[in-house]
Write a protein that holds these residues in place. Sequence first.
Motif, mmCIF file in Angstrom:
data_model
loop_
_atom_site.group_PDB
_atom_site.id
_atom_site.type_symbol
_atom_site.label_atom_id
_atom_site.label_comp_id
_atom_site.label_asym_id
_atom_site.label_seq_id
_atom_site.Cartn_x
_atom_site.Cartn_y
_atom_site.Cartn_z
ATOM 1 N N ARG A 89 -42.281 24.232 -38.834
ATOM 2 C CA ARG A 89 -43.271 23.943 -39.443
ATOM 3 C C ARG A 89 -44.852 24.994 -39.834
ATOM 4 N N GLU A 143 -44.889 17.611 -48.519
ATOM 5 C CA GLU A 143 -44.744 15.977 -47.154
ATOM 6 C C GLU A 143 -44.440 16.998 -46.048
ATOM 7 N N ARG A 144 -43.730 17.731 -45.216
ATOM 8 C CA ARG A 144 -43.866 18.732 -43.981
ATOM 9 C C ARG A 144 -45.299 18.271 -43.956
ATOM 10 N N GLU A 146 -47.491 16.525 -44.476
ATOM 11 C CA GLU A 146 -48.344 16.058 -44.559
ATOM 12 C C GLU A 146 -49.468 15.724 -45.352
#
Length: 199
Positions: A89, A143-144, A146
């Motif tokens: 991330r 999306e990663r 969130e």
Amino acid sequence: MNKSESKYFNTALRMDEALLALLEEKDLEYITVKEICHQAGVNRSTFYLHYETIADLVSETLEMINQRFLSYFPQQEEEILGNMGSLAREDLVLVTREYLLPYLRFIRDNKKVYRAAFRNPRSMQAHTRYGELKQHILSPILERFEVPSAHRPYYMAYYVEGIIAIVKEWLRQDCADEVEMIADIIESCVRHKDISHAE
């Protein structure tokens, strides 16, 4: 490529370039076959040998631009997308130098294309290219991080419009500043920390 194919290709390329030159000056709906032929140095019968309508020429020109665009990148889109899922991330950024520098070099080397695209966004289908960017690159990254799905269109609008604004200003100055400087400016504006701390 034999001699006749080469001649056909060169004529088509001249008409592509003629269309782009005209699009810098006026909107597509006001461009005529006569003007394209005059700009390309061909007659009307040659135009109709290649295309049925100006829309056919626009489609071919967009395909030529797309092929030219892809040739600037060291990796194919599939590799970019394939690597995205395996990145940590903290290594996931919306814009990387690896792809930013070729993108900016393409703009610098094809100023006419971008001026035409900004003048005629609908006819040059700019929304399609940015639609792919949003769907395949920005949305998975958000999306990663969130970011809630309802928030994502706003983030994407912010990033895409911000980069476009910098590119427009650079074009306004005839791309006089170095590619690396523009890349630094975009990178400093687009930081993944902004997303992770935005909640």
